[in-house]
Design an enzyme around this catalytic site. Structure first.
Site, PDB file in Angstrom:
ATOM      1  NE  ARG A 102      -3.767   0.679   2.045  1.00  0.00           N
ATOM      2  CZ  ARG A 102      -4.983   0.818   2.584  1.00  0.00           C
ATOM      3  NH1 ARG A 102      -5.170   1.610   3.608  1.00  0.00           N
ATOM      4  NH2 ARG A 102      -6.011   0.167   2.099  1.00  0.00           N
ATOM      5  CG  HIS A 129      -8.540   0.384  -2.766  1.00  0.00           C
ATOM      6  ND1 HIS A 129      -7.822  -0.764  -2.420  1.00  0.00           N
ATOM      7  CD2 HIS A 129      -9.102   0.832  -1.600  1.00  0.00           C
ATOM      8  CE1 HIS A 129      -7.942  -0.964  -1.133  1.00  0.00           C
ATOM      9  NE2 HIS A 129      -8.703  -0.021  -0.607  1.00  0.00           N
ATOM     10  CD  GLN A 132     -13.053  -1.562  -0.428  1.00  0.00           C
ATOM     11  OE1 GLN A 132     -12.274  -1.475   0.504  1.00  0.00           O
ATOM     12  NE2 GLN A 132     -14.277  -2.050  -0.273  1.00  0.00           N
ATOM     13  CG  ASP A 224     -13.926   6.473  -0.537  1.00  0.00           C
ATOM     14  OD1 ASP A 224     -13.809   6.349   0.692  1.00  0.00           O
ATOM     15  OD2 ASP A 224     -12.967   6.344  -1.328  1.00  0.00           O
ATOM     16  CB  CYS A 264     -14.207   1.384   0.435  1.00  0.00           C
ATOM     17  SG  CYS A 264     -13.825   3.133   0.474  1.00  0.00           S
ATOM     18  NE  ARG A 292     -10.544  -4.879   0.933  1.00  0.00           N
ATOM     19  CZ  ARG A 292      -9.779  -3.833   1.303  1.00  0.00           C
ATOM     20  NH1 ARG A 292     -10.313  -2.832   1.964  1.00  0.00           N
ATOM     21  NH2 ARG A 292      -8.488  -3.778   0.990  1.00  0.00           N
TER      22      ARG A 292
HETATM   23  N1   CP Z   1     -11.121   0.309   2.627  1.00  0.00           N
HETATM   24  C1   CP Z   1      -9.836   0.187   3.038  1.00  0.00           C
HETATM   25  O1   CP Z   1      -8.905   0.018   2.231  1.00  0.00           O
HETATM   26  O2   CP Z   1      -9.676   0.207   4.399  1.00  0.00           O
HETATM   27  P1   CP Z   1      -8.283   0.406   5.142  1.00  0.00           P
HETATM   28  O3   CP Z   1      -7.725   1.749   4.717  1.00  0.00           O
HETATM   29  O4   CP Z   1      -8.612   0.342   6.596  1.00  0.00           O
HETATM   30  O5   CP Z   1      -7.356  -0.712   4.724  1.00  0.00           O
END
Ligand code: CP
Length: 307
Positions: A102, A129, A132, A224, A264, A292
């Site tokens: 990430r 992403h 997700q 979001d 998300c 997830r």
């Molecule tokens: N939706 C998502 O990626 O959550 P986090 O940032 O907690 O990993």
């Protein structure tokens, strides 16, 4: 070597393969059937941004598959002190069986994949992403029994989630309509890509500044945060223009009567969504968060497994 950098690299069949593997793994977990498909394998997880869902679900997921998860805070490893991504990739490939990363720049994930001899999974960049969206598609399929022919409305910032939704929805034949304030629309190159995908699957793509127009007759309503990670300093200016894009009872009433609500997470309650929507009967956000886990396990099995 197969990676998950963007859903654009995946065919519709490959997306469905991830989803069916995830459903199978979910069933096994619920029935307490052991599934150590990655026994003895190690996933390295590089983070330069914070995370709850991605970190915990990948880490728990690899343990449930019989493997090990190694959390690598970018500032604790030499990457944070200037070791190149290409050298990092070559070294980590000697120790690990897969890397989830990430970070901010999509190019950094691409570079990591280019020099890795093990699978690289994009756990979020400023552009995309994909993990997700696989969980989102799983959730929609679970609730609606289909994907193709449904309409998803995304209300808010044309960000990484919006971009991956554009790609993912059009790959599986879902219509997608995005409403963002002027200046916050999704990137033109991604919209173009999605429109091309839609030509093959019959999915339509529409981008508007009008949230009521976008949400009209939607089967799935998605929103979001207004300011993503790294954009917190822009929050005040964004809050001024994003007000009319809040998903509340009035706006939601324009969707289909049986529409489901996705987010998300993390959610900023009272900003992009009101409590009565996110806690309401049509919200599936915590099933979405749970998925997830199942989707990440499926991705790891398909990319890191022996078959
Ligand atoms: N939706 C998502 O990626 O959550 P986090 O940032 O907690 O990993």
């Amino acid at each position: 070597q197969k990676h998950l950098i963007t859903l654009q690299d995946y065919s519709q069949d490959e997306i469905y393969q991830v989803l069916s593997t995830a459903f199978d793994l979910k069933k096994k977990l619920k029935a307490n059937i052991p599934h150590p498909y990655l026994k003895g394998k190690t996933l390295g997880m590089i983070f330069t941004k914070s995370s709850t869902r991605t970190r915990v679900s990948f880490e728990v997921g690899i343990y449930q598959l019989g493997g090990y998860g190694l959390f690598l805070n970018a500032s604790d490893i030499q990457l944070g002190r200037g070791e190149t991504i290409s050298d990092t990739a070559r070294v980590l490939s000697r120790y690990l069986d897969g890397i989830m990363i990430r970070t901010y720049k999509q190019q950094d994930v691409e570079e990591l994949a280019k020099y890795s001899s093990i699978p690289v999974i994009n756990g979020l960049t400023d552009l995309l992403h994909p993990c997700q969206i696989l969980a989102d598609l799983m959730t929609i399929y679970e609730k609606k029994g289909t994907l193709s022919g449904l309409k998803l409305a995304f209300i808010g910032d044309g960000n990484n989630v919006a971009h991956s939704l554009l790609i993912g929805c059009t790959k599986v034949g879902m219509d997608i309509s995005i409403a963002s304030p002027k200046g916050y629309e999704p990137k033109e190159e991604i919209v173009k890509m999605a429109k091309e995908n839609g030509k093959a699957t019959g999915a339509s793509v529409s981008i508007t500044n009008d949230p009521v127009e976008a949400i009209q007759d939607a089967d799935v309503v998605y929103t979001d945060v207004w300011a993503s990670m790294g954009q917190e300093h822009e929050f005040e200016s964004r809050a001024k223009v994003f007000g009319p894009y809040q998903v509340n009872k009035e706006l939601f009433s324009h969707a289909k009567g049986d529409a489901i609500f996705l987010h998300c997470l993390p959610a900023h309650r009272g900003e992009e969504v009101t409590d009565d929507i996110i806690d309401g009967p049509q919200s599936v956000v915590f099933d979405e968060a749970e998925n997830r886990l199942h989707v990440h396990k499926a991705i790891m099995v398909l990319l890191m497994g022996d078959k």
